[in-house]
Design a protein around this motif. Structure first.
Motif, PDB file in Angstrom:
ATOM      1  N   ALA A   1       1.140  -0.694  -0.029  1.00 23.19           N
ATOM      2  CA  ALA A   1       0.062   0.192  -0.103  1.00 23.19           C
ATOM      3  C   ALA A   1       1.000   1.297  -0.283  1.00 23.19           C
ATOM      4  CB  ALA A   1      -0.806   0.197   1.623  1.00 23.19           C
ATOM      5  N   VAL A   2       0.771   2.200  -0.545  1.00 22.07           N
ATOM      6  CA  VAL A   2       0.995   3.705  -0.559  1.00 22.07           C
ATOM      7  C   VAL A   2       0.240   4.577  -0.092  1.00 22.07           C
ATOM      8  CG1 VAL A   2       2.200   4.777  -2.605  1.00 22.07           C
ATOM      9  CG2 VAL A   2       2.252   2.799  -2.732  1.00 22.07           C
TER      10      VAL A   2
ATOM     11  N   SER B   1      -0.148  -5.442  -7.834  1.00 21.84           N
ATOM     12  CA  SER B   1      -0.492  -4.611  -8.229  1.00 21.84           C
ATOM     13  C   SER B   1      -0.873  -4.335  -6.818  1.00 21.84           C
ATOM     14  CB  SER B   1      -2.576  -5.566  -7.810  1.00 21.84           C
ATOM     15  OG  SER B   1      -2.880  -5.473  -9.149  1.00 21.84           O
ATOM     16  N   PHE B   2      -1.256  -3.030  -6.519  1.00 20.66           N
ATOM     17  CA  PHE B   2      -0.619  -2.693  -5.140  1.00 20.66           C
ATOM     18  C   PHE B   2      -2.203  -1.270  -4.907  1.00 20.66           C
ATOM     19  CE2 PHE B   2       0.941  -0.252  -8.165  1.00 20.66           C
ATOM     20  CZ  PHE B   2       0.430   1.781  -8.539  1.00 20.66           C
ATOM     21  N   LEU B   3      -2.058  -0.683  -3.675  1.00 19.85           N
ATOM     22  CA  LEU B   3      -3.271   0.041  -3.062  1.00 19.85           C
ATOM     23  C   LEU B   3      -2.400   1.478  -3.105  1.00 19.85           C
ATOM     24  CD1 LEU B   3      -6.300  -0.705  -0.298  1.00 19.85           C
ATOM     25  CD2 LEU B   3      -4.567   1.646  -0.074  1.00 19.85           C
ATOM     26  N   VAL B   4      -3.699   2.196  -3.246  1.00 20.64           N
ATOM     27  CA  VAL B   4      -3.369   4.226  -3.259  1.00 20.64           C
ATOM     28  C   VAL B   4      -4.174   4.522  -1.924  1.00 20.64           C
ATOM     29  CG1 VAL B   4      -2.174   5.943  -3.856  1.00 20.64           C
ATOM     30  CG2 VAL B   4      -1.522   3.958  -4.653  1.00 20.64           C
ATOM     31  N   MET B   5      -3.410   4.962  -1.277  1.00 24.57           N
ATOM     32  CA  MET B   5      -4.857   5.568  -0.667  1.00 24.57           C
ATOM     33  C   MET B   5      -4.350   7.429   0.055  1.00 24.57           C
ATOM     34  SD  MET B   5      -4.995   4.120   3.226  1.00 24.57           S
ATOM     35  CE  MET B   5      -6.358   5.547   3.437  1.00 24.57           C
ATOM     36  N   ASN B   6      -4.317   8.664  -0.453  1.00 21.43           N
ATOM     37  CA  ASN B   6      -4.072   9.518   0.557  1.00 21.43           C
ATOM     38  C   ASN B   6      -3.784   9.874   2.286  1.00 21.43           C
ATOM     39  OD1 ASN B   6      -5.316  10.596  -1.622  1.00 21.43           O
ATOM     40  ND2 ASN B   6      -6.978  12.122  -1.194  1.00 21.43           N
ATOM     41  N   GLY B   7      -3.132  10.475   2.110  1.00 18.25           N
ATOM     42  CA  GLY B   7      -2.452  10.191   3.978  1.00 18.25           C
ATOM     43  C   GLY B   7      -3.572  11.268   4.915  1.00 18.25           C
ATOM     44  N   ASP B   8      -4.973  11.383   4.156  1.00 18.65           N
ATOM     45  CA  ASP B   8      -5.725  12.097   5.268  1.00 18.65           C
ATOM     46  C   ASP B   8      -7.781  11.944   4.874  1.00 18.65           C
ATOM     47  OD1 ASP B   8      -6.796  13.003   3.053  1.00 18.65           O
ATOM     48  OD2 ASP B   8      -6.704  15.398   3.132  1.00 18.65           O
ATOM     49  N   ILE B   9      -7.877  10.070   4.959  1.00 19.79           N
ATOM     50  CA  ILE B   9      -8.826   9.337   5.183  1.00 19.79           C
ATOM     51  C   ILE B   9      -8.740   8.414   6.214  1.00 19.79           C
ATOM     52  CG2 ILE B   9      -9.451   7.834   3.738  1.00 19.79           C
ATOM     53  CD1 ILE B   9      -9.884  10.564   2.570  1.00 19.79           C
ATOM     54  N   LEU B  10      -9.824   8.574   6.864  1.00 14.89           N
ATOM     55  CA  LEU B  10     -10.254   7.569   7.667  1.00 14.89           C
ATOM     56  C   LEU B  10     -11.155   6.579   7.896  1.00 14.89           C
ATOM     57  CD1 LEU B  10     -10.469   9.811  11.343  1.00 14.89           C
ATOM     58  CD2 LEU B  10      -7.967   8.493  10.280  1.00 14.89           C
TER      59      LEU B  10
ATOM     60  N   THR C   1      -8.536  -6.855  -7.743  1.00 16.53           N
ATOM     61  CA  THR C   1      -7.507  -8.033  -8.545  1.00 16.53           C
ATOM     62  C   THR C   1      -8.757  -8.970  -9.224  1.00 16.53           C
ATOM     63  OG1 THR C   1      -6.696  -8.487  -6.724  1.00 16.53           O
ATOM     64  CG2 THR C   1      -6.217  -6.325  -7.704  1.00 16.53           C
ATOM     65  N   GLY C   2      -9.374  -9.305  -8.527  1.00 16.61           N
ATOM     66  CA  GLY C   2      -9.915 -10.623  -9.216  1.00 16.61           C
ATOM     67  C   GLY C   2      -9.949 -11.286 -10.129  1.00 16.61           C
ATOM     68  N   ASP C   3     -11.035 -11.207 -11.148  1.00 17.10           N
ATOM     69  CA  ASP C   3     -10.767 -11.747 -12.693  1.00 17.10           C
ATOM     70  C   ASP C   3     -10.580 -10.993 -13.493  1.00 17.10           C
ATOM     71  OD1 ASP C   3     -11.740 -14.203 -11.695  1.00 17.10           O
ATOM     72  OD2 ASP C   3     -13.895 -14.420 -11.952  1.00 17.10           O
ATOM     73  N   SER C   4     -10.895  -9.925 -13.508  1.00 16.80           N
ATOM     74  CA  SER C   4     -10.986  -8.508 -14.400  1.00 16.80           C
ATOM     75  C   SER C   4      -9.331  -8.244 -14.547  1.00 16.80           C
ATOM     76  CB  SER C   4     -11.173  -7.581 -13.213  1.00 16.80           C
ATOM     77  OG  SER C   4     -11.319  -6.197 -13.011  1.00 16.80           O
TER      78      SER C   4
ATOM     79  N   TYR D   1      -7.406   3.628  -4.056  1.00 12.15           N
ATOM     80  CA  TYR D   1      -7.290   2.986  -5.457  1.00 12.15           C
ATOM     81  C   TYR D   1      -6.500   1.929  -4.954  1.00 12.15           C
ATOM     82  CZ  TYR D   1      -7.803   8.009  -5.827  1.00 12.15           C
ATOM     83  OH  TYR D   1      -8.168   9.102  -5.626  1.00 12.15           O
ATOM     84  N   VAL D   2      -6.935   1.045  -6.058  1.00  6.67           N
ATOM     85  CA  VAL D   2      -6.069   0.267  -6.776  1.00  6.67           C
ATOM     86  C   VAL D   2      -5.379   0.075  -7.400  1.00  6.67           C
ATOM     87  CG1 VAL D   2      -5.879  -2.773  -6.626  1.00  6.67           C
ATOM     88  CG2 VAL D   2      -7.555  -1.620  -4.951  1.00  6.67           C
ATOM     89  N   MET D   3      -3.913  -0.458  -7.980  1.00  5.33           N
ATOM     90  CA  MET D   3      -3.946   0.405  -9.468  1.00  5.33           C
ATOM     91  C   MET D   3      -2.814  -1.441  -9.609  1.00  5.33           C
ATOM     92  SD  MET D   3      -2.349   3.878  -8.933  1.00  5.33           S
ATOM     93  CE  MET D   3      -3.590   4.901  -8.558  1.00  5.33           C
ATOM     94  N   ARG D   4      -2.490  -1.777 -10.578  1.00  7.71           N
ATOM     95  CA  ARG D   4      -1.927  -2.949 -11.521  1.00  7.71           C
ATOM     96  C   ARG D   4      -0.357  -1.693 -12.116  1.00  7.71           C
ATOM     97  NH1 ARG D   4      -4.187  -7.565 -12.524  1.00  7.71           N
ATOM     98  NH2 ARG D   4      -6.545  -7.966 -12.164  1.00  7.71           N
ATOM     99  N   PRO D   5       0.631  -2.487 -12.033  1.00  7.21           N
ATOM    100  CA  PRO D   5       1.788  -1.478 -12.624  1.00  7.21           C
ATOM    101  C   PRO D   5       2.019  -0.902 -13.964  1.00  7.21           C
ATOM    102  CG  PRO D   5       1.806  -3.493 -11.345  1.00  7.21           C
ATOM    103  CD  PRO D   5       1.233  -3.765 -11.499  1.00  7.21           C
ATOM    104  N   ASP D   6       0.790  -1.001 -14.615  1.00  4.92           N
ATOM    105  CA  ASP D   6       1.261  -0.691 -16.216  1.00  4.92           C
ATOM    106  C   ASP D   6       0.395  -0.010 -16.003  1.00  4.92           C
ATOM    107  OD1 ASP D   6       0.294  -3.713 -15.270  1.00  4.92           O
ATOM    108  OD2 ASP D   6      -0.983  -3.973 -17.611  1.00  4.92           O
TER     109      ASP D   6
END
Length: 234
Positions: A5-6, A101-110, A123-126, A171-176
């Motif tokens: 996670a970033v 695949s990695f998760l990204v989130m803002n540093g001000d979210i609860l 990241t399942g079937d799609s 967000y969740v992103m793939r390296p692409d």
């Protein structure tokens, strides 16, 4: 399996001055813990054990506060940007570290979002390279809404709620996806999403049903203090 996670932790926190004159926004306390501590502990409970903090403003404060992350049960590293790169530009500094695949989130979210469920959905079937978390926002409207045809009223809807859907900053992103983010450039998440859409690349959504709060404004920061006092994050 290790999950990454970033957390985007480089904002100036302008809307929370003067608090952020002293420390970076992600280190502001909610109850007895910093915002980032709450986020890291929640991510760890959902199986994310490799945490990268993307920093800029008062980066050394953050690095000194967390160390290597061992006391939180995670491997933690700090990435420093030396000029503002926006909300998605900092990811270009991490190309070599984001091979899965990695998760990204803002540093001000609860939030009470189950990050593991979100990650599995994304990241399942799609093969979608980006999945965006959204949150339904219901805003009360204090006036009756008039409907009319020509010069004649046809209906009155008394104080209808205004319903919108906000980017939730998660967000969740793939390296692409990194191929679509320019190097050494201030680049926003909205710009990335629009570029993907213009390239006919699907961007998937995931609606957050759980508690969610952006604490980037003073009023919401105070609201978070109250909710934390009510044991919202035990």
């Amino acid at each position: 399996m290790s999950r990454t996670a970033v957390i985007l932790s480089g904002g100036l926190g302008v809307r929370l001055k003067p608090f952020t004159n002293i420390m970076p926004k992600p280190l502001l306390p909610i109850g007895e813990k910093a915002i980032l501590e709450i986020q890291i502990e929640k991510l760890r409970s959902c199986g994310f054990d490799n945490i990268i903090l993307a920093t800029n403003y008062k980066s050394d404060y953050i690095e000194n506060f967390f160390g290597d992350g061992s006391k939180y049960g995670v491997k933690l590293t700090v990435s420093k940007e030396y000029k503002p790169l926006g909300t998605v530009g900092p990811l270009t500094l991490l190309r070599e570290r984001l091979s899965e695949s990695f998760l990204v989130m803002n540093g001000d979210i609860l939030t009470e979002l189950n990050f593991s469920d979100f990650y599995e959905y994304a990241t399942g079937d799609s093969k979608d390279i980006m999945t965006v978390a959204i949150k339904k926002i219901v805003t009360p409207y204090d006036f009756g809404n008039i409907e009319f045809h020509g010069n004649y009223i046809t209906n009155i809807v008394e104080k209808p709620d205004i319903v919108t859907y906000a980017l939730a900053g998660i967000y969740v992103m793939r390296p692409d996806v990194l191929e679509y983010i320019p190097e050494d450039t201030y680049y926003g998440m909205d710009q990335l999403i629009l570029r993907l859409l213009e390239s006919n690349i699907g961007v998937k959504k995931y609606e957050i049903e759980e508690y969610w709060l952006d604490v980037g404004r003073e009023g919401d920061f105070e609201k978070a203090q109250i909710l934390y006092g009510e044991k919202a994050y035990e």
